[in-house]
Scaffold this motif. Structure first.
Motif, PDB file in Angstrom:
ATOM      1  N   ILE A 224     -12.595  75.962  59.395  1.00  0.00           N
ATOM      2  CA  ILE A 224     -12.660  76.491  60.762  1.00  0.00           C
ATOM      3  C   ILE A 224     -12.430  75.375  61.771  1.00  0.00           C
ATOM      4  N   TYR A 225     -13.067  74.238  61.549  1.00  0.00           N
ATOM      5  CA  TYR A 225     -12.941  73.106  62.466  1.00  0.00           C
ATOM      6  C   TYR A 225     -11.484  72.652  62.575  1.00  0.00           C
ATOM      7  N   HIS A 226     -10.829  72.476  61.446  1.00  0.00           N
ATOM      8  CA  HIS A 226      -9.449  71.983  61.471  1.00  0.00           C
ATOM      9  C   HIS A 226      -8.470  73.065  61.916  1.00  0.00           C
ATOM     10  N   ALA A 227      -8.783  74.346  61.627  1.00  0.00           N
ATOM     11  CA  ALA A 227      -7.925  75.421  62.126  1.00  0.00           C
ATOM     12  C   ALA A 227      -7.936  75.467  63.648  1.00  0.00           C
ATOM     13  N   LEU A 228      -9.094  75.249  64.248  1.00  0.00           N
ATOM     14  CA  LEU A 228      -9.176  75.192  65.710  1.00  0.00           C
ATOM     15  C   LEU A 228      -8.410  73.995  66.248  1.00  0.00           C
ATOM     16  N   GLY A 229      -8.490  72.859  65.550  1.00  0.00           N
ATOM     17  CA  GLY A 229      -7.727  71.694  65.984  1.00  0.00           C
ATOM     18  C   GLY A 229      -6.236  71.930  65.894  1.00  0.00           C
ATOM     19  N   ALA A 230      -5.767  72.579  64.798  1.00  0.00           N
ATOM     20  CA  ALA A 230      -4.344  72.871  64.664  1.00  0.00           C
ATOM     21  C   ALA A 230      -3.899  73.924  65.680  1.00  0.00           C
ATOM     22  N   ALA A 231      -4.777  74.891  66.004  1.00  0.00           N
ATOM     23  CA  ALA A 231      -4.455  75.884  67.030  1.00  0.00           C
ATOM     24  C   ALA A 231      -4.295  75.217  68.389  1.00  0.00           C
ATOM     25  N   ARG A 232      -5.144  74.252  68.666  1.00  0.00           N
ATOM     26  CA  ARG A 232      -5.041  73.487  69.905  1.00  0.00           C
ATOM     27  C   ARG A 232      -3.709  72.742  69.965  1.00  0.00           C
ATOM     28  N   THR A 233      -3.307  72.172  68.837  1.00  0.00           N
ATOM     29  CA  THR A 233      -2.017  71.486  68.765  1.00  0.00           C
ATOM     30  C   THR A 233      -0.868  72.460  68.972  1.00  0.00           C
ATOM     31  N   ALA A 286     -14.774  75.559  71.579  1.00  0.00           N
ATOM     32  CA  ALA A 286     -15.140  76.216  70.324  1.00  0.00           C
ATOM     33  C   ALA A 286     -15.136  75.223  69.167  1.00  0.00           C
ATOM     34  N   ARG A 287     -14.199  74.301  69.170  1.00  0.00           N
ATOM     35  CA  ARG A 287     -14.117  73.300  68.104  1.00  0.00           C
ATOM     36  C   ARG A 287     -15.309  72.349  68.149  1.00  0.00           C
ATOM     37  N   GLU A 288     -15.716  71.942  69.350  1.00  0.00           N
ATOM     38  CA  GLU A 288     -16.887  71.085  69.477  1.00  0.00           C
ATOM     39  C   GLU A 288     -18.145  71.799  68.980  1.00  0.00           C
ATOM     40  N   GLN A 289     -18.261  73.090  69.314  1.00  0.00           N
ATOM     41  CA  GLN A 289     -19.424  73.858  68.851  1.00  0.00           C
ATOM     42  C   GLN A 289     -19.395  74.002  67.338  1.00  0.00           C
ATOM     43  N   ALA A 290     -18.216  74.237  66.775  1.00  0.00           N
ATOM     44  CA  ALA A 290     -18.099  74.346  65.319  1.00  0.00           C
ATOM     45  C   ALA A 290     -18.474  73.032  64.646  1.00  0.00           C
ATOM     46  N   SER A 291     -18.080  71.916  65.252  1.00  0.00           N
ATOM     47  CA  SER A 291     -18.427  70.607  64.694  1.00  0.00           C
ATOM     48  C   SER A 291     -19.929  70.375  64.720  1.00  0.00           C
ATOM     49  N   THR A 292     -20.580  70.733  65.831  1.00  0.00           N
ATOM     50  CA  THR A 292     -22.028  70.570  65.934  1.00  0.00           C
ATOM     51  C   THR A 292     -22.757  71.422  64.897  1.00  0.00           C
ATOM     52  N   ASN A 293     -22.347  72.684  64.775  1.00  0.00           N
ATOM     53  CA  ASN A 293     -22.981  73.571  63.793  1.00  0.00           C
ATOM     54  C   ASN A 293     -22.775  73.071  62.371  1.00  0.00           C
TER      55      ASN A 293
END
Length: 345
Positions: A224-233, A286-293
């Motif tokens: 999920i974390y990396h999917a959000l990062g790739a979506a941002r890209t 959302a990515r920051e929140q996913a990283s924290t969780n």
């Protein structure tokens, strides 16, 4: 990772990229006075199917671009917006604001692991290379970063980057350690070393029946974390590509340009940039929140496993100065109590 999971993972940023291009094309038509719904009307079943299938290879390429930029340190394009505000202090003062360091997720998990009561014996079993991070304030996992907001002297926004809060070697003379080559090198070593420790812990737990679910849960959260990062890209790449295409083939090398065309390009480009930035902000938050969780869940699960593994090995892994120390002092029955606990457990 199985093939279906790979295909799904790669298709997400690819489809986002295609949808963003369609949305940005509608913006260009809107600013040109045309009907933006004509784009949707012109998409037939064959085009839709080809778009879905193209999402997988496009997503794969976007993932490679994302991982290419996933380094311990770098420069942020969005920090260019700070440049005009800081140039008044001189070029040397403005340049450091481009630099940032990436969050050391390995160190975050290890610090939270010890805060929750995790025992260093588990780390020692999984990681045999010195120095072993055996406490929350160990030198290798101590937090050496500070947050920086996009705009100075304003309230914190959802977009923040990290910079080094202190020099990481004695000879650093830079005003900001993040621009020092040796400090960046030291931070990169810490970053990769801490991540290797976390991977060793997850592998250690994953190879045991009681800890296998920890690694699987972490893998799902990491996806999920990396999917959000790739979506941002994908969003940023689509915006840059759309504006670049319009500039190249409609302004620079297109038919003769009138003032009205330039106005349409500036308005359309500005709308696309704002739309992309708004989406980028949402995905970033959302990515920051996913990283924290993910950090909290992983640290808590490893903490639980450290005590479970200790019980199975017949050892009391209470933290130093904790219940085990109190049980063995005062009445002289600590050893008997521990034997009775093992017999009853």
């Amino acid at each position: 990772m199985d093939s279906a999971r790979q295909a799904l993972r790669w298709s997400i940023p690819g489809l986002i990229f295609v949808l963003e291009l369609v949305a940005f094309a509608a913006v260009w038509r809107l600013t040109s006075g045309d009907d933006p719904t004509d784009i949707i009307d012109g998409i037939g079943p064959t085009t839709a199917l080809a778009t879905i299938l193209a999402g997988i290879p496009l997503g794969f390429l976007l993932y490679q671009l994302y991982y290419r930029n996933y380094r311990p340190y770098g420069r942020s394009v969005l920090l260019f917006l700070r440049y005009p505000l800081e140039i008044r202090h001189g070029l040397r003062q403005a340049r450091p604001y481009w630099s940032f360091v990436r969050r050391d997720r390995g160190a975050d998990i290890l610090r939270r692991y010890y805060q929750l009561g995790g025992h260093p014996n588990l780390v020692r079993r999984a990681w045999h290379e010195d120095p072993v991070p055996d406490r929350e304030d160990a030198a290798r996992i101590r937090d050496v970063t500070a947050a920086r907001t996009l705009f100075p002297n304003t309230r914190p926004s959802s977009f923040k980057v990290l910079t080094l809060d202190e020099p990481l070697h004695a000879g650093c003379s830079a005003e900001e350690p993040a621009v020092c080559q040796k400090c960046r090198y030291e931070y990169a070593k810490r970053f990769r070393w801490n991540w290797a420790v976390i991977m060793a812990l997850l592998d250690y737990a994953g190879n045991r029946p009681d800890g296998a679910a920890i690694k699987l849960e972490y893998a799902a959260g990491s996806d999920i974390y990396h999917a959000l990062g790739a979506a941002r890209t994908a969003i940023a790449t689509a915006a840059i590509g759309s504006i670049g295409y319009r500039l190249t083939f409609h302004i620079l090398f297109g038919p003769p340009v009138h003032v009205g065309h330039l106005v349409q390009f500036v308005v359309g480009g500005s709308l696309i940039a704002l739309l992309a930035y708004a989406q980028y902000q949402v995905i970033h938050s959302a990515r920051e929140q996913a990283s924290t969780n993910l950090t909290i869940r992983t640290a808590a699960a490893l903490c639980w496993f450290s005590h479970l593994a200790a019980v199975r090995n017949g050892r009391d892994l209470s933290r130093p100065g904790g219940a085990a120390k109190r049980a063995g002092s005062g009445n002289g029955n600590g050893a008997a109590d521990r034997r009775s606990q093992r017999a009853g457990g």
